[in-house]
Write a protein that holds these residues in place. Structure first.
Motif, mmCIF file in Angstrom:
data_model
loop_
_atom_site.group_PDB
_atom_site.id
_atom_site.type_symbol
_atom_site.label_atom_id
_atom_site.label_comp_id
_atom_site.label_asym_id
_atom_site.label_seq_id
_atom_site.Cartn_x
_atom_site.Cartn_y
_atom_site.Cartn_z
ATOM 1 N N THR A 1 4.626 -3.278 -6.901
ATOM 2 C CA THR A 1 3.362 -2.605 -7.169
ATOM 3 C C THR A 1 2.900 -1.887 -5.915
ATOM 4 O OG1 THR A 1 2.750 -4.302 -8.784
ATOM 5 C CG2 THR A 1 0.987 -2.884 -7.948
ATOM 6 N N VAL A 2 2.698 -0.588 -6.043
ATOM 7 C CA VAL A 2 2.241 0.221 -4.915
ATOM 8 C C VAL A 2 0.820 0.678 -5.227
ATOM 9 C CG1 VAL A 2 2.711 2.187 -3.421
ATOM 10 C CG2 VAL A 2 4.608 0.979 -4.557
ATOM 11 N N SER A 3 -0.111 0.137 -4.481
ATOM 12 C CA SER A 3 -1.515 0.413 -4.766
ATOM 13 C C SER A 3 -2.363 0.122 -3.543
ATOM 14 C CB SER A 3 -1.992 -0.461 -5.934
ATOM 15 O OG SER A 3 -3.374 -0.291 -6.151
ATOM 16 N N SER A 4 -3.433 0.896 -3.394
ATOM 17 C CA SER A 4 -4.372 0.644 -2.312
ATOM 18 C C SER A 4 -5.513 -0.252 -2.794
ATOM 19 C CB SER A 4 -4.920 1.964 -1.772
ATOM 20 O OG SER A 4 -5.478 2.732 -2.825
ATOM 21 N N GLN B 1 0.833 -1.201 0.000
ATOM 22 C CA GLN B 1 0.000 0.000 0.000
ATOM 23 C C GLN B 1 0.868 1.253 0.000
ATOM 24 O OE1 GLN B 1 -2.698 -0.263 3.323
ATOM 25 N NE2 GLN B 1 -4.115 -1.578 2.196
ATOM 26 N N PRO B 2 0.338 2.350 -0.507
ATOM 27 C CA PRO B 2 1.092 3.614 -0.425
ATOM 28 C C PRO B 2 1.499 3.918 1.009
ATOM 29 C CG PRO B 2 -0.801 3.863 -1.853
ATOM 30 C CD PRO B 2 -0.927 2.500 -1.225
ATOM 31 N N LYS C 1 5.275 5.138 -3.028
ATOM 32 C CA LYS C 1 4.220 5.872 -3.720
ATOM 33 C C LYS C 1 3.756 5.077 -4.940
ATOM 34 C CE LYS C 1 6.629 10.203 -2.629
ATOM 35 N NZ LYS C 1 7.226 11.441 -3.212
ATOM 36 N N PRO C 2 2.551 5.319 -5.405
ATOM 37 C CA PRO C 2 2.100 4.602 -6.611
ATOM 38 C C PRO C 2 3.048 4.772 -7.802
ATOM 39 C CG PRO C 2 0.243 5.651 -5.536
ATOM 40 C CD PRO C 2 1.482 6.108 -4.797
ATOM 41 N N GLU C 3 3.698 5.911 -7.885
ATOM 42 C CA GLU C 3 4.621 6.134 -9.003
ATOM 43 C C GLU C 3 5.912 5.338 -8.882
ATOM 44 O OE1 GLU C 3 3.119 8.465 -7.112
ATOM 45 O OE2 GLU C 3 4.464 10.172 -6.716
ATOM 46 N N ASP C 4 6.101 4.643 -7.765
ATOM 47 C CA ASP C 4 7.248 3.733 -7.631
ATOM 48 C C ASP C 4 6.962 2.370 -8.264
ATOM 49 O OD1 ASP C 4 7.702 5.067 -4.341
ATOM 50 O OD2 ASP C 4 8.903 5.530 -6.118
ATOM 51 N N THR C 5 5.741 2.157 -8.690
ATOM 52 C CA THR C 5 5.377 0.893 -9.319
ATOM 53 C C THR C 5 6.198 0.664 -10.581
ATOM 54 O OG1 THR C 5 3.117 0.943 -8.454
ATOM 55 C CG2 THR C 5 3.499 -0.376 -10.439
#
Length: 127
Positions: free
Chosen positions: A124-127, A13-14, A87-91
């Motif tokens: 994958t960084v995601s909620s 998760q973020p 952060k999601p942009e680290d995906t």
């Protein structure tokens, strides 16, 4: 046989953390600088961080500075990338690479100059 194997990726998760490992074999690890790179879908591969051989000087991309920490354990022939405050942009798919560069600072070398590459691990960084 030269091998670099990444591990430690996954879904987080973020704001969470992951620790990537890069296990090496088949070459004199402590002679080599280690770089971490990532490639997100539809984007070019970018350098995230690197750590030099010998003196262990480091480099971080501005996008990860203060959140990621690179390290190495030459006795275990393993490098690490501690990733915090994700952060999601680290995906992306994260790759480690090795560069034969005793005494040189890793920051001066381009991606194309790295000698060996791993297969990558998905983060994958995601909620």
């Amino acid at each position: 046989q030269v091998q670099l194997m990444e591990s430690g990726g996954g879904l987080v998760q973020p704001g969470g953390s992951l620790r990537l490992s890069c296990a090496a074999s088949g070459f004199t690890f402590d002679y080599y600088a280690i770089g971490w790179f990532r490639q997100a879908p539809g984007k070019e591969r970018e350098r995230v961080s690197c750590i030099s051989s010998s003196h262990g000087s480091t480099f971080y991309a501005d996008s990860v500075k203060g959140r990621f920490t690179i390290s190495r354990d030459d006795a275990k022939m393993t490098a690490f990338l501690q990733m915090n405050s994700l952060k999601p942009e680290d995906t992306a798919v994260y790759y480690c690479a090795a560069l034969n560069a005793v005494q040189a600072m890793c920051v001066i070398f381009d991606e194309d100059e790295y000698d060996y590459w791993g297969q990558g691990t998905q983060v994958t960084v995601s909620s």
